[in-house]
Enzyme design. Sequence first.
Site, PDB file in Angstrom:
ATOM      1  N   HIS A   1       4.081  -0.942   3.461  1.00 41.44           N
ATOM      2  CA  HIS A   1       3.141   0.380   3.358  1.00 41.44           C
ATOM      3  C   HIS A   1       4.019   1.502   3.151  1.00 41.44           C
ATOM      4  O   HIS A   1       4.899   1.896   4.205  1.00 41.44           O
ATOM      5  CB  HIS A   1       2.276   0.690   4.565  1.00 41.44           C
ATOM      6  CG  HIS A   1       1.644   1.820   4.461  1.00 41.44           C
ATOM      7  ND1 HIS A   1       0.287   1.958   3.960  1.00 41.44           N
ATOM      8  CD2 HIS A   1       1.774   2.995   5.090  1.00 41.44           C
ATOM      9  CE1 HIS A   1      -0.036   3.074   4.107  1.00 41.44           C
ATOM     10  NE2 HIS A   1       0.637   4.012   4.741  1.00 41.44           N
TER      11      HIS A   1
ATOM     12  N   SER B   1       0.892  -1.127  -0.016  1.00 42.53           N
ATOM     13  CA  SER B   1       0.073   0.005  -0.103  1.00 42.53           C
ATOM     14  C   SER B   1       0.820   1.311   0.067  1.00 42.53           C
ATOM     15  O   SER B   1       2.196   1.176   0.430  1.00 42.53           O
ATOM     16  CB  SER B   1      -1.030   0.141   1.198  1.00 42.53           C
ATOM     17  OG  SER B   1      -0.169  -0.151   2.381  1.00 42.53           O
TER      18      SER B   1
ATOM     19  N   GLU C   1       1.010   5.588   0.906  1.00 40.57           N
ATOM     20  CA  GLU C   1       0.413   6.911   1.599  1.00 40.57           C
ATOM     21  C   GLU C   1       0.535   8.207   0.912  1.00 40.57           C
ATOM     22  O   GLU C   1       1.938   8.217   0.319  1.00 40.57           O
ATOM     23  CB  GLU C   1       1.156   6.637   3.012  1.00 40.57           C
ATOM     24  CG  GLU C   1       0.494   7.986   3.847  1.00 40.57           C
ATOM     25  CD  GLU C   1       0.659   7.739   5.407  1.00 40.57           C
ATOM     26  OE1 GLU C   1       0.384   6.714   5.936  1.00 40.57           O
ATOM     27  OE2 GLU C   1       1.342   8.600   5.725  1.00 40.57           O
TER      28      GLU C   1
ATOM     29  N   ARG D   1      -4.795   8.297  17.010  1.00 39.38           N
ATOM     30  CA  ARG D   1      -4.913   9.332  18.113  1.00 39.38           C
ATOM     31  C   ARG D   1      -4.571  10.738  17.307  1.00 39.38           C
ATOM     32  O   ARG D   1      -5.459  11.907  17.475  1.00 39.38           O
ATOM     33  CB  ARG D   1      -4.058   9.245  19.108  1.00 39.38           C
ATOM     34  CG  ARG D   1      -4.377  10.386  20.362  1.00 39.38           C
ATOM     35  CD  ARG D   1      -3.178  10.574  21.348  1.00 39.38           C
ATOM     36  NE  ARG D   1      -2.178  11.055  20.784  1.00 39.38           N
ATOM     37  CZ  ARG D   1      -0.995  11.690  21.398  1.00 39.38           C
ATOM     38  NH1 ARG D   1      -0.809  11.259  22.644  1.00 39.38           N
ATOM     39  NH2 ARG D   1      -0.179  12.328  20.792  1.00 39.38           N
ATOM     40  N   GLY D   2      -3.345  10.735  16.856  1.00 38.76           N
ATOM     41  CA  GLY D   2      -3.053  12.132  15.984  1.00 38.76           C
ATOM     42  C   GLY D   2      -2.495  12.837  16.622  1.00 38.76           C
ATOM     43  O   GLY D   2      -2.039  12.618  18.017  1.00 38.76           O
ATOM     44  N   ASP D   3      -1.937  14.057  16.166  1.00 34.77           N
ATOM     45  CA  ASP D   3      -0.959  14.986  16.445  1.00 34.77           C
ATOM     46  C   ASP D   3      -1.855  16.121  17.070  1.00 34.77           C
ATOM     47  O   ASP D   3      -2.594  16.519  16.481  1.00 34.77           O
ATOM     48  CB  ASP D   3       0.268  15.314  15.766  1.00 34.77           C
ATOM     49  CG  ASP D   3       1.093  14.167  15.188  1.00 34.77           C
ATOM     50  OD1 ASP D   3       1.306  13.475  16.083  1.00 34.77           O
ATOM     51  OD2 ASP D   3       1.606  14.119  14.139  1.00 34.77           O
TER      52      ASP D   3
ATOM     53  N   PHE E   1      12.309  14.466   9.728  1.00 36.82           N
ATOM     54  CA  PHE E   1      11.195  13.623  10.023  1.00 36.82           C
ATOM     55  C   PHE E   1      11.427  12.932  11.049  1.00 36.82           C
ATOM     56  O   PHE E   1      10.655  12.594  12.088  1.00 36.82           O
ATOM     57  CB  PHE E   1      11.032  12.990   8.823  1.00 36.82           C
ATOM     58  CG  PHE E   1      10.057  13.595   7.610  1.00 36.82           C
ATOM     59  CD1 PHE E   1       9.660  14.846   7.922  1.00 36.82           C
ATOM     60  CD2 PHE E   1      10.106  13.173   6.649  1.00 36.82           C
ATOM     61  CE1 PHE E   1       9.163  15.620   6.707  1.00 36.82           C
ATOM     62  CE2 PHE E   1       9.224  13.686   5.497  1.00 36.82           C
ATOM     63  CZ  PHE E   1       8.898  14.935   5.508  1.00 36.82           C
TER      64      PHE E   1
END
Length: 278
Positions: free
Chosen positions: A257, A7, A9, A98-100, A207
């Site tokens: 991924h 996959s 992104e 959850r996310g940032d 990153f």
Amino acid sequence: MTSPNFSIEFFPPKTAEGAEKLRVTRAKLAQLKPQYFSVTFGAGGTTQQGTLDTVVEIQREGMQAAPHLSCIGGTKESIGAILRQYQNFGIRRVVALRGDFPSGYGMGGEFRFANELVEFIRAETGDWFHIEVAAYPEMHPQARSPQDDVNNFVRKVKAGANSAITQYFYNADAYFQFVDEVQKQGVDVPVVPGIMPITSSSQLLRFSDMCGAEIPRWVRLKLQSFGDDTASIKAFGLDVVTDMCERLLAGGAPGLHFYSLNQTIATTEIWNRLTANK
């Protein structure tokens, strides 16, 4: 042995020009026949509309699309509305995170952790969605300990997650160790390694500092030795990442991924090398 699932992104474009460039990128990467394309969701849901627009466009092109869904700052009402939109468009896979926190954002919203989001998605939509969650072979930067991190992952799976995608890494042993640990806890969902191609030293360092991914010392020193020689950096990066992918697949990883950063060349080259070596 079944073929590995593969996959890719993307992040949602912010301009009309970016959207057009992503269409060209998608068309090229679709030729690799990935299982699905995923589309990220900005801190605090800041790219919500862009994520929706992009996944709907991908779906209409005949590819399976998986939107990321971040719960930080969200309410049950707002997340429920997003889920219904995705259902209406025939989206069957989501990446629940959850996310940032966006800059300057304090704690808030009705969800604190990703397992609460997974539980909510299951309660609202039953088995409609295949739910992916995040895994951190080198430990989430905010986890208290490696065991605490494993426990957090187990909670997400027990809440209803079907499979997981890892944060990127360059140490295959960390991945295999993580999978062993969660399997000891009775969790046996597919854990797909997240792969970040190396195309720029400065970008990779930036990153990795943000997300806590470790760059092995020998890789860091080798990259530094190339200075501004981008051709050497890219050639070395392709070798390092392809070798790691081969080891992961040989060791039983269920797929890969790719974090494409909306680019085509590195992901395509790595995948072509892997399939040529079969």
